[in-house]
Write a protein that holds these residues in place. Structure first.
Motif, mmCIF file in Angstrom:
data_model
loop_
_atom_site.group_PDB
_atom_site.id
_atom_site.type_symbol
_atom_site.label_atom_id
_atom_site.label_comp_id
_atom_site.label_asym_id
_atom_site.label_seq_id
_atom_site.Cartn_x
_atom_site.Cartn_y
_atom_site.Cartn_z
ATOM 1 N N TYR A 344 0.833 -1.206 0.000
ATOM 2 C CA TYR A 344 0.000 0.000 0.000
ATOM 3 C C TYR A 344 0.868 1.256 0.000
ATOM 4 C CZ TYR A 344 -4.426 -2.448 1.180
ATOM 5 O OH TYR A 344 -5.556 -3.221 1.160
ATOM 6 N N PRO A 350 -3.263 4.395 -1.769
ATOM 7 C CA PRO A 350 -3.622 3.027 -1.375
ATOM 8 C C PRO A 350 -5.137 2.899 -1.321
ATOM 9 C CG PRO A 350 -2.214 4.126 0.277
ATOM 10 C CD PRO A 350 -2.676 5.163 -0.676
ATOM 11 N N ALA A 386 -4.553 -0.077 4.814
ATOM 12 C CA ALA A 386 -4.346 0.962 3.794
ATOM 13 C C ALA A 386 -4.104 2.318 4.432
ATOM 14 C CB ALA A 386 -5.553 1.018 2.860
#
Length: 925
Positions: A344, A350, A386
């Protein structure tokens, strides 16, 4: 002063003076508005249709679209456009030009359907797997069998090769025979005494092809572990795009769903280069079902190698390629065998995803068990992978594919969407993409073209007229969540080697759909849940990120301009690389505070085990721990402190790390810092109303309450580092706590008392404004009832659209500060018009709206325009066998992935039911 000077001064004051001082909301950019995934079915698009749909999306409050071409509708084949063809690029250019004129952005997928692949993926570059064959040599037996691939599906492939051949005797002594195999597969080797087993590893192909591919996008899926495959794949886009990015803001790659891909043609060499030894003598421990220490160590090294390959040979190359086009890139790392945090972090934006329906305690929130996925409940901490990667490395935007399979088709209300997107925001995400919108040509009748897994954010949706309610809420909220930077105080190390060291299985993939296997059973997860509930704010950190960290004002920071953290927590674990422990101790030496939940037991991997194990032990023994009462040891280490305790909470208390006690009320929050203050986004997902002073760790000199639903704001009452809030179940607010007090901002209107409600139990008129299949007849009502309560009128049973309830109300006096219009039951959302003036949209729980400023003493007219679900009209169409599901590929399925059929559905209640109350409100002075 001349007139021109006066005009210039007036303009200046408007732009920079009182206007900005009075309005605390950040500017709502196109990035702050919600975006939507935009499916081009069969790429059967034209300029007229693109123009119309972009304009419609813009008016509804969308800030951008993400183009994903997929399979097409039957009967429109002659309108299909091949992906990346000159005609397709012409449509793309038209789209980005039109979007720019509307101040909208455009992203696009680097492929059609998912996962990425297509006609440009040669057999050599296609997703690759290892194929293992075993042979047995009995004592005193000559081996005559040829070692050739037996798999009939693979036999005709040109890229198949034999990678490793290793023989093992009964003592597990290994002999590598790879160079003893002659061209026809014969083995030029004489075995020693005893029984031998030969393991032969071939490089094979998964033969997986792109799912849901659009015309011109069909083909093999990509080998994400091969740099040559990535480079070859992107050449097709270089050819189509030339020196231009065609106005694309960000190139998008969907979740990694490459099944059985566990090898790459150069894996053996990559393994030796990265892990320091040859895998060949140990291949048995990787491919057999033995569950012992050496198998765990070999598999850990194998999995770490896969992780590095997908990071370095795909993700970073994808980012660099997007930058070469002067664009950004967006990537969904989940589903891959890589370290999600590092993957990510290696991209510009991300992106996580939610799939299914969460459980909330909000009274009145519909969650019918027949209309939801049974197995998939979005996991809050999965979303944080993320946001953690972004916060730790200083990425401004974290996106989310939101609402996938939230409910069964045609049964999702905007009130159901609100807490789901709030959960996404609370995880640290600030840039949502709805799932989603399907392009439909103008001449296709209701319900238009639809995608099989989405909430239908399409103009044909009967709830569309009220979507601006949800969209404006998201836009205001994201304008705040995209401001400044995250303000989390704790870092939680992800002990990924404990996952990688399992002797079970082979490759380990970190999917959204199997968190119950790899995430939820771990000590880290328990810590994340417990600490979040206690009011601590956390991000996760990887080994690589720890190695890149520095100390900035006694806080841990990974990247310049990124968030900084007060404490690094190492949760209970088995394996910790000696290099990571060394990096942690360097941080402590320079002033960091670290909490270990236990002493690391061992190093991962199979390279120089005893030497590295000794280094780990030696580093640990450098820490001068002293007992500090029950279950707590502490050490001053350089300028920093190290705490050893299985109770992380005790360690945080010792380090004097403050938690946000507001969570004791059940409220949830996420906090951001900006120059001169902090924002708190606070949500009430409890079943009760919160009306009290709540403690916050930072109040500044002035606290402004901001309501994302309607844009209201005002200065809050504060005392003793607490803020007075009034939040009903299902509501949210934002606190802007500033170091500078702004006297131009009015006081927040707190409700101090209410008078007895006025019950609107008079006669009502019900008419129908728009929708189908036909407009029901108007009728007079003696009391409020849903329009579906009249089965004698078949049109009311099948109607999806807008029904208008109208009445008059006589107010003898108007002396309250405001009046709250409160709905008992609303199916599903409503626009309220009082005396001809629009008061707003009621679309979320609690179903109520302030209308005092539109009322007058004496006679008042009230119109309530109610939109219902699409479900009843779809039911009617299926009962009458009206064809609307007409797609290639998967066609259209229900939430259980079975053939969709609404003909047996019950009629969904539609309109108003129960009482409507008008409640006089009196505010604090």
């Amino acid at each position: 002063m001349n007139i021109q000077s006066i005009i210039k001064l007036s303009v200046f004051c408007f732009a920079f003076g009182n206007f900005s001082a009075q309005n605390p909301w950040p500017k709502t950019t196109e990035t702050a508005k919600p975006w939507t995934r935009w499916w081009w079915m069969g790429n059967a698009v034209d300029e007229k249709g693109l123009d119309k749909q972009l304009t419609t999306l813009n008016k509804a409050g969308f800030g951008g679209v993400e183009i994903v071409p997929i399979y097409g509708a039957k009967g429109f084949e002659n309108q299909y456009i091949n992906y990346l063809s000159p005609e397709w690029m012409k449509m793309l250019q038209f789209t980005t030009n039109k979007a720019k004129s509307l101040n909208m952005g455009v992203d696009m997928s680097v492929g059609t359907g998912w996962p990425i692949g297509g006609p440009q993926v040669s057999e050599q570059d296609a997703a690759t797997k290892m194929i293992v064959q075993t042979y047995t040599i009995q004592p005193n037996e000559k081996f005559v069998e040829k070692i050739v691939l037996k798999d009939e599906k693979q036999k005709n492939l040109k890229s198949i090769k034999l990678d490793i051949v290793t023989a093992y005797n009964e003592k597990n002594e290994a002999v590598v025979l790879t160079d003893k195999i002659v061209r026809d597969g014969s083995l030029n080797w004489k075995s020693g005494p005893g029984k031998w087993t030969i393991y032969a590893v071939f490089t094979g192909k998964t033969l997986q092809k792109v799912k849901r591919a659009a015309p011109g996008g069909e083909g093999y899926t990509l080998d994400h572990f091969s740099p040559d495959a990535t480079k070859d794949y992107l050449k097709t886009f270089d050819k189509a795009f030339g020196n231009s990015n065609y106005g694309i803001r960000s190139f998008f790659n969907d979740s990694y769903e490459v099944y059985n891909a566990d090898w790459t043609p150069d894996f053996k060499n990559e393994f030796k280069k990265r892990r320091g030894y040859d895998l060949s003598p140990y291949i048995k421990y990787l491919v057999s079902n033995e569950e012992n220490e050496i198998a765990g160590r070999i598999k850990s090294d194998y999995r770490e190698t896969l992780s590095e390959l997908v990071l370095n040979n795909f993700t970073k190359d994808f980012t660099n390629w997007a930058h070469s086009k002067n664009s950004k890139n967006t990537n969904q790392a989940h589903g891959s065998p890589g370290n999600l945090l590092d993957l990510y972090a290696a991209v510009d934006i991300p992106e996580s995803e939610t799939f299914g329906s969460s459980i909330f305690d909000i009274p009145g929130l519909r969650r019918d068990s027949t209309d939801i996925q049974k197995s998939d409940i979005p996991d809050f901490n999965m979303l944080k992978f993320a946001s953690s990667a972004a916060n730790v490395t200083g990425k401004k935007l974290i996106s989310n594919e939101t609402f996938t399979w939230l409910t069964e088709h045609f049964k999702t209300s905007w009130s159901q969407a609100k807490p789901e997107v709030e959960q996404v925001f609370l995880s640290g995400i600030n840039h949502v993409f709805y799932h989603g919108t399907t392009y439909t040509p103008a001449d296709v009748p209701f319900p238009g073209w639809l995608f099989y897994a989405s909430v239908n954010f399409v103009p044909e949706n009967s709830l569309w007229p009220h979507l601006t309610g949800l969209n404006s809420y998201v836009a205001r909220t994201q304008s705040v969540l995209q401001s400044g930077k995250s303000d989390n105080e704790l870092l939680m190390y992800w002990p990924i080697y404990d996952q990688w060291a399992s002797p079970k299985g082979k490759d380990v993939t970190f999917k959204v759909h199997n968190v119950e296997k790899w995430l939820q059973p771990t000590p880290m997860y328990e810590n994340l849940k417990k600490l979040n509930k206690m009011g601590y704010s956390l991000d996760m950190i990887s080994d690589k990120m720890i190695g890149e960290s520095k100390l900035e004002n006694q806080k841990i920071q990974v990247a310049k301009n990124a968030s900084s953290y007060q404490v690094l927590i190492i949760p209970e674990l088995m394996y910790l690389p000696e290099t990571t422990l060394n990096n942690i101790l360097k941080l402590a030496q320079n002033g960091a505070s670290v909490i270990f939940q236990n002493e690391p037991k061992d190093i991962p991997g199979n390279f120089e085990v005893e030497k590295r194990r000794s280094q780990l032990k030696s580093l640990w023994n450098q820490i001068p721990f002293q007992n500090q009462g029950e279950n707590v040891k502490i050490a001053n280490f350089g300028k920093g402190k190290i705490v050893l305790s299985s109770d992380v909470e005790k360690g945080l208390e010792y380090l004097k790390i403050e938690r946000e006690k507001l969570t004791e009320t059940g409220l949830k929050f996420v906090r951001r810092q900006f120059d001169g203050g902090k924002y708190y986004y606070i949500v009430n997902h409890t079943s009760k109303e919160i009306n009290q002073f709540i403690p916050v760790n930072y109040t500044g000199k002035q606290t402004t309450i901001m309501n994302s639903e309607n844009g209201d704001f005002g200065v809050a009452q504060t005392k003793n580092n607490s803020v007075r809030i009034q939040l009903k179940s299902g509501e949210s607010l934002i606190l802007k706590n500033s170091e500078i007090a702004d006297s131009s901002i009015p006081k927040w209107k707190y409700i101090e008392k209410t008078d007895s409600p006025i019950i609107l139990d008079q006669n009502w008129q019900l008419t129908f404004k728009e929708g189908g299949p036909e407009l029901p007849k108007s009728r007079s009502l003696k009391k409020l009832e849903p329009w579906t309560k009249f089965p004698e009128d078949s049109a009311t049973q099948s109607f999806s659209g807008t029904g208008v309830y109208s009445t008059t109300l006589s107010l003898k006096k108007k002396n309250a500060d405001d009046y709250l219009l409160k709905f008992d039951k609303l199916y599903e959302s409503a626009r309220v018009i009082v005396n001809g003036q629009e008061a707003g949209i009621v679309w979320s729980i609690p179903f109520e709206i302030n209308i005092g400023k539109y009322l007058k003493k004496g006679k008042n007219t009230i119109q309530i325009e109610v939109c219902n679900l699409m479900a009843n009209r779809i039911r009617y169409m299926d009962q009458n066998k009206i064809q609307w599901r007409n797609y290639h590929e998967i066609n259209f399925v229900n939430i259980d992935y079975k053939a969709f059929d609404a003909s047996n559905w019950k009629v969904q209640p539609s309109g108003l039911d129960g009482e409507i109350q008008l409640i006089p409100l009196y505010f604090s002075k």
